[in-house]
Structure formats: C-alpha cells, structure tokens
Write a protein that holds these residues in place. Structure first.
Motif, PDB file in Angstrom:
ATOM      1  N   ASP A 132      12.917 -66.892  28.091  1.00  0.00           N
ATOM      2  CA  ASP A 132      14.142 -66.733  27.403  1.00  0.00           C
ATOM      3  C   ASP A 132      14.061 -66.130  25.747  1.00  0.00           C
ATOM      4  O   ASP A 132      14.862 -65.197  25.511  1.00  0.00           O
ATOM      5  CB  ASP A 132      14.572 -68.164  26.996  1.00  0.00           C
ATOM      6  CG  ASP A 132      13.763 -69.280  26.283  1.00  0.00           C
ATOM      7  OD1 ASP A 132      12.482 -69.061  26.463  1.00  0.00           O
ATOM      8  OD2 ASP A 132      14.410 -70.109  25.730  1.00  0.00           O
ATOM      9  N   LEU A 133      12.713 -66.464  25.327  1.00  0.00           N
ATOM     10  CA  LEU A 133      12.667 -65.471  24.051  1.00  0.00           C
ATOM     11  C   LEU A 133      12.205 -64.354  24.121  1.00  0.00           C
ATOM     12  O   LEU A 133      12.737 -63.278  23.518  1.00  0.00           O
ATOM     13  CB  LEU A 133      11.277 -66.307  23.281  1.00  0.00           C
ATOM     14  CG  LEU A 133      11.787 -67.668  22.778  1.00  0.00           C
ATOM     15  CD1 LEU A 133      10.765 -68.551  22.142  1.00  0.00           C
ATOM     16  CD2 LEU A 133      12.914 -67.710  21.797  1.00  0.00           C
ATOM     17  N   LEU A 134      11.400 -63.855  25.148  1.00  0.00           N
ATOM     18  CA  LEU A 134      11.155 -62.517  25.360  1.00  0.00           C
ATOM     19  C   LEU A 134      12.388 -61.725  25.798  1.00  0.00           C
ATOM     20  O   LEU A 134      12.341 -60.633  25.132  1.00  0.00           O
ATOM     21  CB  LEU A 134      10.163 -62.365  26.582  1.00  0.00           C
ATOM     22  CG  LEU A 134       9.609 -61.042  26.931  1.00  0.00           C
ATOM     23  CD1 LEU A 134       8.914 -60.285  25.746  1.00  0.00           C
ATOM     24  CD2 LEU A 134       8.707 -61.151  28.007  1.00  0.00           C
ATOM     25  N   SER A 135      13.014 -62.264  26.739  1.00  0.00           N
ATOM     26  CA  SER A 135      14.421 -61.377  27.032  1.00  0.00           C
ATOM     27  C   SER A 135      15.148 -60.913  25.609  1.00  0.00           C
ATOM     28  O   SER A 135      15.651 -59.985  25.416  1.00  0.00           O
ATOM     29  CB  SER A 135      15.064 -62.109  27.894  1.00  0.00           C
ATOM     30  OG  SER A 135      14.595 -62.206  29.320  1.00  0.00           O
ATOM     31  N   ALA A 136      15.589 -62.182  24.785  1.00  0.00           N
ATOM     32  CA  ALA A 136      16.158 -62.001  23.523  1.00  0.00           C
ATOM     33  C   ALA A 136      15.497 -60.924  22.550  1.00  0.00           C
ATOM     34  O   ALA A 136      16.173 -60.307  22.010  1.00  0.00           O
ATOM     35  CB  ALA A 136      16.305 -63.498  22.974  1.00  0.00           C
ATOM     36  N   TYR A 137      14.175 -61.177  22.495  1.00  0.00           N
ATOM     37  CA  TYR A 137      13.514 -60.128  21.772  1.00  0.00           C
ATOM     38  C   TYR A 137      13.494 -58.678  21.998  1.00  0.00           C
ATOM     39  O   TYR A 137      13.584 -57.934  21.322  1.00  0.00           O
ATOM     40  CB  TYR A 137      11.989 -60.721  21.612  1.00  0.00           C
ATOM     41  CG  TYR A 137      10.876 -59.944  20.551  1.00  0.00           C
ATOM     42  CD1 TYR A 137      11.339 -60.224  19.075  1.00  0.00           C
ATOM     43  CD2 TYR A 137      10.312 -58.924  20.873  1.00  0.00           C
ATOM     44  CE1 TYR A 137      10.629 -59.528  18.390  1.00  0.00           C
ATOM     45  CE2 TYR A 137       9.464 -58.239  20.040  1.00  0.00           C
ATOM     46  CZ  TYR A 137       9.875 -58.525  18.904  1.00  0.00           C
ATOM     47  OH  TYR A 137       8.830 -57.788  17.857  1.00  0.00           O
ATOM     48  N   VAL A 138      13.451 -58.542  23.464  1.00  0.00           N
ATOM     49  CA  VAL A 138      13.144 -57.149  23.964  1.00  0.00           C
ATOM     50  C   VAL A 138      14.760 -56.571  23.588  1.00  0.00           C
ATOM     51  O   VAL A 138      14.812 -55.501  23.093  1.00  0.00           O
ATOM     52  CB  VAL A 138      13.119 -57.236  25.564  1.00  0.00           C
ATOM     53  CG1 VAL A 138      13.374 -55.758  26.174  1.00  0.00           C
ATOM     54  CG2 VAL A 138      11.582 -57.630  25.644  1.00  0.00           C
ATOM     55  N   ARG A 139      15.707 -57.309  23.816  1.00  0.00           N
ATOM     56  CA  ARG A 139      17.039 -56.975  23.470  1.00  0.00           C
ATOM     57  C   ARG A 139      17.359 -56.694  22.039  1.00  0.00           C
ATOM     58  O   ARG A 139      17.981 -55.663  21.487  1.00  0.00           O
ATOM     59  CB  ARG A 139      18.191 -57.668  24.267  1.00  0.00           C
ATOM     60  CG  ARG A 139      19.319 -57.168  24.069  1.00  0.00           C
ATOM     61  CD  ARG A 139      20.438 -57.721  24.950  1.00  0.00           C
ATOM     62  NE  ARG A 139      21.711 -57.023  25.108  1.00  0.00           N
ATOM     63  CZ  ARG A 139      22.776 -57.592  25.173  1.00  0.00           C
ATOM     64  NH1 ARG A 139      22.928 -59.061  25.157  1.00  0.00           N
ATOM     65  NH2 ARG A 139      23.994 -56.902  25.298  1.00  0.00           N
ATOM     66  N   ASP A 140      17.054 -57.645  21.157  1.00  0.00           N
ATOM     67  CA  ASP A 140      17.529 -57.577  19.753  1.00  0.00           C
ATOM     68  C   ASP A 140      16.592 -58.242  18.902  1.00  0.00           C
ATOM     69  O   ASP A 140      16.620 -59.511  18.388  1.00  0.00           O
ATOM     70  CB  ASP A 140      18.995 -58.415  19.698  1.00  0.00           C
ATOM     71  CG  ASP A 140      19.390 -58.076  18.388  1.00  0.00           C
ATOM     72  OD1 ASP A 140      18.952 -57.482  17.337  1.00  0.00           O
ATOM     73  OD2 ASP A 140      20.731 -58.462  18.046  1.00  0.00           O
ATOM     74  N   ALA A 141      15.362 -57.610  18.636  1.00  0.00           N
ATOM     75  CA  ALA A 141      14.359 -58.042  18.265  1.00  0.00           C
ATOM     76  C   ALA A 141      14.719 -58.611  16.635  1.00  0.00           C
ATOM     77  O   ALA A 141      14.380 -59.724  16.278  1.00  0.00           O
ATOM     78  CB  ALA A 141      12.982 -57.234  17.978  1.00  0.00           C
ATOM     79  N   PRO A 142      15.479 -57.746  15.926  1.00  0.00           N
ATOM     80  CA  PRO A 142      15.676 -58.253  14.688  1.00  0.00           C
ATOM     81  C   PRO A 142      16.507 -59.614  14.341  1.00  0.00           C
ATOM     82  O   PRO A 142      16.069 -60.484  13.471  1.00  0.00           O
ATOM     83  CB  PRO A 142      16.545 -57.055  13.984  1.00  0.00           C
ATOM     84  CG  PRO A 142      16.069 -55.849  14.936  1.00  0.00           C
ATOM     85  CD  PRO A 142      15.871 -56.386  16.051  1.00  0.00           C
ATOM     86  N   ALA A 143      17.355 -59.716  15.531  1.00  0.00           N
ATOM     87  CA  ALA A 143      18.005 -61.054  15.378  1.00  0.00           C
ATOM     88  C   ALA A 143      17.281 -62.084  15.894  1.00  0.00           C
ATOM     89  O   ALA A 143      17.365 -63.391  15.448  1.00  0.00           O
ATOM     90  CB  ALA A 143      19.144 -60.846  16.274  1.00  0.00           C
ATOM     91  N   THR A 144      16.208 -61.888  16.703  1.00  0.00           N
ATOM     92  CA  THR A 144      15.693 -62.944  17.343  1.00  0.00           C
ATOM     93  C   THR A 144      14.235 -63.207  16.434  1.00  0.00           C
ATOM     94  O   THR A 144      13.927 -64.454  16.157  1.00  0.00           O
ATOM     95  CB  THR A 144      14.807 -62.461  18.727  1.00  0.00           C
ATOM     96  OG1 THR A 144      15.706 -62.245  19.378  1.00  0.00           O
ATOM     97  CG2 THR A 144      14.084 -63.747  19.364  1.00  0.00           C
TER      98      THR A 144
END
Length: 122
Positions: free
Chosen positions: A81-93
């Motif tokens: 879940d964190l990797l998917s979020a980071y890959v898509r929008d790293a600055p927000a994550t």
C-alpha cells in the motif's frame, strides 16, 4: 535412523526457493503491466531497474532487489500500500523526497509495485 532417512528430504526442501512473501502479495496487480508502465513513465531515467536495459539512471537508487529492502526511500516500511502510494505521488506520501509525483493511475502504481516485488524472482 529416522533422522538419516529424513535428511535427503530436508536437503531437497532447503534448496527450494521459499514461497512468495505474503506481505508483498498484490491481488489484481500485474508485474507484466508494471514493467510496461515503468517504460512508459520513464522511471529508468533516474533508476537502474531489473529488466530495463536502457536508460539506467543513477540519480535515484537502484531498484534491483527491491523486495528484500526493509524500507522505501529509507524511511517508509516496504509494504504494497505504501509503495503504490509512493510510486504515484512520492511528495504527498513522504514530504521532502526528491522523487516527483508521477503521471500514472492508481492501477499502474499497483502494477509497478507488483513488478518491483517480483523482479527479484528473475
């Protein structure tokens, strides 16, 4: 005597590859679609990525053996879940990261994560 008979079986099973890590299981994600999304998005401009011959960027970390790393960007637990979020929008994550937000969908981010987890199997 039973121990001696069990030894060959034990040796055979020890040589087998361990089962996939259930913590990195990603239903409905596709590693094949993930590599296609990686190529389309240009991730190789910044990262060395298994299965991508060129480009092999060096401004970001190598993604070889990513599934075995304990942390994402050195600070987040390595979870799907964190990797998917980071890959898509790293600055927000992870505020302060140098990785930019990527123009990819949530599904593409999941597919990229699935590829990164599976790339160690190659």
């Amino acid at each position: 005597m039973q121990t001696i008979r069990a030894l060959p079986l034990l040796l055979l099973t020890a040589a087998c590859k361990p089962p996939p890590d259930e913590a990195q299981h990603m239903p409905q994600a596709s590693a094949a679609r993930g590599i296609a999304a990686i190529e389309r998005s240009g991730c190789g401009a910044c990262h060395v990525i298994p299965g991508i011959g060129w480009p092999q960027g060096r401004s970001g970390p190598s993604l070889e053996g990513f599934a075995d790393q304990g942390l994402i960007a050195g600070r987040l637990p390595n979870r799907p879940d964190l990797l998917s979020a980071y890959v898509r929008d790293a600055p927000a994550t992870l505020p302060g990261t140098t990785m930019p937000a990527m123009p990819i969908s949530e599904q593409e981010a999941r597919d990229i994560a699935a590829f990164l987890y599976a790339s160690g199997d190659r």
